[in-house]
Write an enzyme that holds these catalytic residues in place. Structure first.
Site, PDB file in Angstrom:
ATOM      1  N   TYR A   1      19.464  11.101  66.127  1.00  0.00           N
ATOM      2  CA  TYR A   1      20.346  11.254  66.922  1.00  0.00           C
ATOM      3  C   TYR A   1      21.585  10.716  66.630  1.00  0.00           C
ATOM      4  O   TYR A   1      22.025   9.613  66.261  1.00  0.00           O
ATOM      5  CB  TYR A   1      20.134  11.019  68.490  1.00  0.00           C
ATOM      6  CG  TYR A   1      20.065  12.028  69.276  1.00  0.00           C
ATOM      7  CD1 TYR A   1      21.117  12.769  69.667  1.00  0.00           C
ATOM      8  CD2 TYR A   1      18.759  12.349  70.159  1.00  0.00           C
ATOM      9  CE1 TYR A   1      20.804  14.058  70.307  1.00  0.00           C
ATOM     10  CE2 TYR A   1      18.533  13.391  70.899  1.00  0.00           C
ATOM     11  CZ  TYR A   1      19.699  14.117  71.038  1.00  0.00           C
ATOM     12  OH  TYR A   1      19.672  15.365  71.685  1.00  0.00           O
TER      13      TYR A   1
ATOM     14  N   THR B   1      29.745  30.854  58.133  1.00  0.00           N
ATOM     15  CA  THR B   1      28.403  30.088  58.225  1.00  0.00           C
ATOM     16  C   THR B   1      28.269  29.494  56.825  1.00  0.00           C
ATOM     17  O   THR B   1      29.379  29.665  55.853  1.00  0.00           O
ATOM     18  CB  THR B   1      27.543  31.518  58.322  1.00  0.00           C
ATOM     19  OG1 THR B   1      27.708  32.144  57.019  1.00  0.00           O
ATOM     20  CG2 THR B   1      27.599  32.159  59.360  1.00  0.00           C
TER      21      THR B   1
ATOM     22  N   ARG C   1      21.011  27.113  57.123  1.00  0.00           N
ATOM     23  CA  ARG C   1      21.622  27.809  58.149  1.00  0.00           C
ATOM     24  C   ARG C   1      22.332  27.169  58.989  1.00  0.00           C
ATOM     25  O   ARG C   1      22.122  25.769  59.397  1.00  0.00           O
ATOM     26  CB  ARG C   1      20.365  28.503  59.152  1.00  0.00           C
ATOM     27  CG  ARG C   1      19.379  29.208  58.470  1.00  0.00           C
ATOM     28  CD  ARG C   1      18.406  30.175  59.410  1.00  0.00           C
ATOM     29  NE  ARG C   1      19.341  31.035  59.518  1.00  0.00           N
ATOM     30  CZ  ARG C   1      19.612  32.453  58.893  1.00  0.00           C
ATOM     31  NH1 ARG C   1      18.875  32.384  57.813  1.00  0.00           N
ATOM     32  NH2 ARG C   1      20.488  33.294  59.464  1.00  0.00           N
TER      33      ARG C   1
ATOM     34  N   LYS D   1      25.343  32.143  54.104  1.00  0.00           N
ATOM     35  CA  LYS D   1      25.264  33.595  53.615  1.00  0.00           C
ATOM     36  C   LYS D   1      25.746  33.517  51.962  1.00  0.00           C
ATOM     37  O   LYS D   1      24.976  33.117  51.205  1.00  0.00           O
ATOM     38  CB  LYS D   1      26.146  34.563  54.305  1.00  0.00           C
ATOM     39  CG  LYS D   1      25.512  34.595  55.739  1.00  0.00           C
ATOM     40  CD  LYS D   1      26.646  35.548  56.764  1.00  0.00           C
ATOM     41  CE  LYS D   1      26.025  35.418  57.993  1.00  0.00           C
ATOM     42  NZ  LYS D   1      26.898  36.269  59.028  1.00  0.00           N
TER      43      LYS D   1
ATOM     44  N   GLU E   1      25.015  11.753  68.046  1.00  0.00           N
ATOM     45  CA  GLU E   1      26.246  12.314  68.959  1.00  0.00           C
ATOM     46  C   GLU E   1      27.572  11.764  68.544  1.00  0.00           C
ATOM     47  O   GLU E   1      27.475  10.620  68.755  1.00  0.00           O
ATOM     48  CB  GLU E   1      26.003  12.376  70.641  1.00  0.00           C
ATOM     49  CG  GLU E   1      24.999  13.412  70.894  1.00  0.00           C
ATOM     50  CD  GLU E   1      24.681  13.408  72.346  1.00  0.00           C
ATOM     51  OE1 GLU E   1      24.993  12.253  72.754  1.00  0.00           O
ATOM     52  OE2 GLU E   1      24.181  14.352  72.829  1.00  0.00           O
TER      53      GLU E   1
ATOM     54  N   ASP F   1      37.392  34.410  60.294  1.00  0.00           N
ATOM     55  CA  ASP F   1      35.911  34.207  59.912  1.00  0.00           C
ATOM     56  C   ASP F   1      35.453  34.442  58.796  1.00  0.00           C
ATOM     57  O   ASP F   1      35.208  35.937  58.650  1.00  0.00           O
ATOM     58  CB  ASP F   1      35.188  34.900  61.259  1.00  0.00           C
ATOM     59  CG  ASP F   1      33.723  34.598  61.331  1.00  0.00           C
ATOM     60  OD1 ASP F   1      33.121  34.076  60.404  1.00  0.00           O
ATOM     61  OD2 ASP F   1      33.142  35.072  62.059  1.00  0.00           O
TER      62      ASP F   1
HETATM   63  C1  LIG Z   1      26.754  36.384  60.340  1.00  0.00           C
HETATM   64  C2  LIG Z   1      28.206  35.969  61.232  1.00  0.00           C
HETATM   65  C3  LIG Z   1      28.400  35.303  61.875  1.00  0.00           C
HETATM   66  C4  LIG Z   1      27.402  34.356  62.987  1.00  0.00           C
HETATM   67  O1  LIG Z   1      26.413  33.696  62.471  1.00  0.00           O
HETATM   68  P1  LIG Z   1      25.451  32.962  63.009  1.00  0.00           P
HETATM   69  O2  LIG Z   1      25.019  31.680  62.128  1.00  0.00           O
HETATM   70  O3  LIG Z   1      23.964  33.926  62.609  1.00  0.00           O
HETATM   71  O4  LIG Z   1      25.701  32.911  64.303  1.00  0.00           O
HETATM   72  C5  LIG Z   1      29.499  35.162  62.836  1.00  0.00           C
HETATM   73  N1  LIG Z   1      30.639  36.097  62.228  1.00  0.00           N
HETATM   74  C6  LIG Z   1      30.428  36.767  61.052  1.00  0.00           C
HETATM   75  C7  LIG Z   1      31.731  37.561  60.560  1.00  0.00           C
HETATM   76  C8  LIG Z   1      29.052  36.793  60.608  1.00  0.00           C
HETATM   77  O5  LIG Z   1      29.067  37.903  59.521  1.00  0.00           O
END
Ligand SMILES: *Cc1c(COP(=O)(O)O)cnc(C)c1O
Length: 414
Positions: free
Chosen positions: A52, A224, A233, A227, A54, A198
């Protein structure tokens, strides 16, 4: 190889093994997926799970954080270097939570959020009514032009000026072209809005310098880590110094409790990998592979949305082949090819069926596949979709897919 898991919990052990075999044997073309390195997986599955922590390094609510502090600091320093960012938060459990914290850092409930239409390639967390973002904020959308299928920047500027949203969010899950962040900056300035970019999908390309970086132009950048970035993840947030305190406070204690220290360690490993020349070569090949796949499919008579791709993914319009996204996804799955149905801009069909199919090259490129294999993969897709209801033929394609996959071993040490 028998693992501890196999011995202690044969049911879960066997299912994990089945999933490993599935990953090994299928052509993974889901644009948001990738194969993390064994080092990333090792950190992710480590004893750090037990801790933990925090708070933030040097300011924890628990004792015993000597080593996890160093781990989080390494993750922060590496990701700041990777993206030349003033400040980084590596604690978001996911991309969606990174976005939630970014919004909460600069908006109150009811404030206006201008995001990309989900049907045009946006993400649920950019203002969908079924998502927290659409329930908490007043959402307006922008999209692409019907003729070019590129973001309609004139309409974006006009809308930003009219609505004066508190936040404009750029970024998408199914846009195959380069986003013009300078135009978004212009729109945000016009509205006196905060610009959030994003980069969840294309962060790996940004890290490799292939996709223009939003860092510097955007006030806050979210992503993220699993990807194109090919880590565990999870999520991350980058921002300018003046927003650092607000952003950090919205992750913890705002929306999260203890950070996932094992995942943060795995992020640090992935950021380390992303800082190497090998990673740049990899991302270059990702873009070459995606372009090759799209070109092959266009030659076979598929309409490629926006006429092609400049990134890691391509979107097919299946209407000319009299197919739905759902039918295509299911037929390809039977042939051992993993893809996903996806709405195309101005899609006449509902998002449970769709007229589109999204294809991405990151995962296959990680396996070492290059243009010749993209030619083969495209050939399998064309063949499968020419007779999507012929299960026998799909099975035969599946055998060819497995033969190809065996030439590119995945996780050979497992
Ligand atoms: C995949 C994605 C997310 C979300 O990611 P998670 O980890 O699945 O919550 C947010 N924004 C965009 C543009 C994405 O492609």
């Amino acid at each position: 190889m028998e693992t501890i898991l196999d011995r202690q919990d044969p049911q879960i052990g066997a299912l994990v093994k089945n999933e490993l075999e599935r990953q090994r044997r299928c052509l993974e073309l889901i644009a948001s997926e990738n194969f993390a390195s064994e080092a990333v997986l090792a950190a992710n599955g480590s004893i750090l799970n037990n801790k933990y922590a925090e708070g933030y390094p040097g300011r924890r609510y628990y004792g015993g954080c000597e080593f996890v502090d160093q781990i989080e600091e390494l993750a922060i320093n590496r990701v700041r270097k990777l993206f030349q960012a003033e400040h980084a938060n590596v604690q978001p459990h996911s991309g969606s939570q990174a976005n939630m914290a970014a919004y909460f850092a600069v908006m109150k409930p009811g404030d206006a959020l201008l995001g990309m239409d989900l049907a045009h390639g946006g993400h649920l967390s950019h203002g969908s009514q079924v998502n927290f973002s659409g329930r908490i904020f007043t959402v307006h959308t922008y999209g692409v032009r019907e003729d070019t299928e590129l973001i309609d920047y004139d309409a974006l500027l006009k809308k930003a000026d009219e609505i004066k949203p508190e936040v404009i969010v750029a970024g998408s899950s199914a846009y195959p072209r380069i986003i013009d962040f300078a135009k978004f900056r212009e729109a945000a300035d016009l509205a006196n809005a905060v610009l959030v970019v994003d980069m969840a999908h294309f962060a790996g390309l940004v890290a490799a310098g292939i996709y223009p970086s939003p860092v510097g132009l955007a006030d806050i950048v979210t992503s993220t880590t699993h990807k194109t970035l090919r880590g565990p993840r999870g999520g991350l947030i980058l921002c300018k110094k003046p927003l650092a305190k607000q952003v950090d406070g919205q992750i913890f204690p705002g929306i999260q409790g203890g950070p996932l220290v094992h995942v943060i360690a795995a992020k640090a490993v992935a950021f380390g990998e992303a800082l190497t020349p090998d990673f740049m070569d990899y991302q270059h090949q990702v873009v070459l592979n995606a372009a090759r796949l799209a070109a092959n499919l266009a030659d076979a008579g598929f309409r490629v949305v926006s006429g092609g791709t400049s990134t890691h993914l391509a979107l097919l319009d299946l209407r000319s082949k009299n197919l739905t996204g759902l039918a295509a996804e299911q037929a390809l799955e039977k042939a051992g090819i993993a893809t996903n149905k996806n709405s195309i801009p101005f899609d006449p069909r509902p998002n449970t069926i769709t007229s589109g199919l999204r294809l991405g090259a990151p995962a296959l490129t990680t396996r070492g596949m290059k243009e010749p294999e993209m030619d083969q993969a495209a050939g399998f897709i064309v063949e499968a979709l020419s007779t999507p209801n012929d299960d026998n033929r799909l099975k035969k394609i599946r055998q060819k897919v497995e033969t190809l996959c065996q030439l590119f071993p995945l996780y050979p040490n497992m």
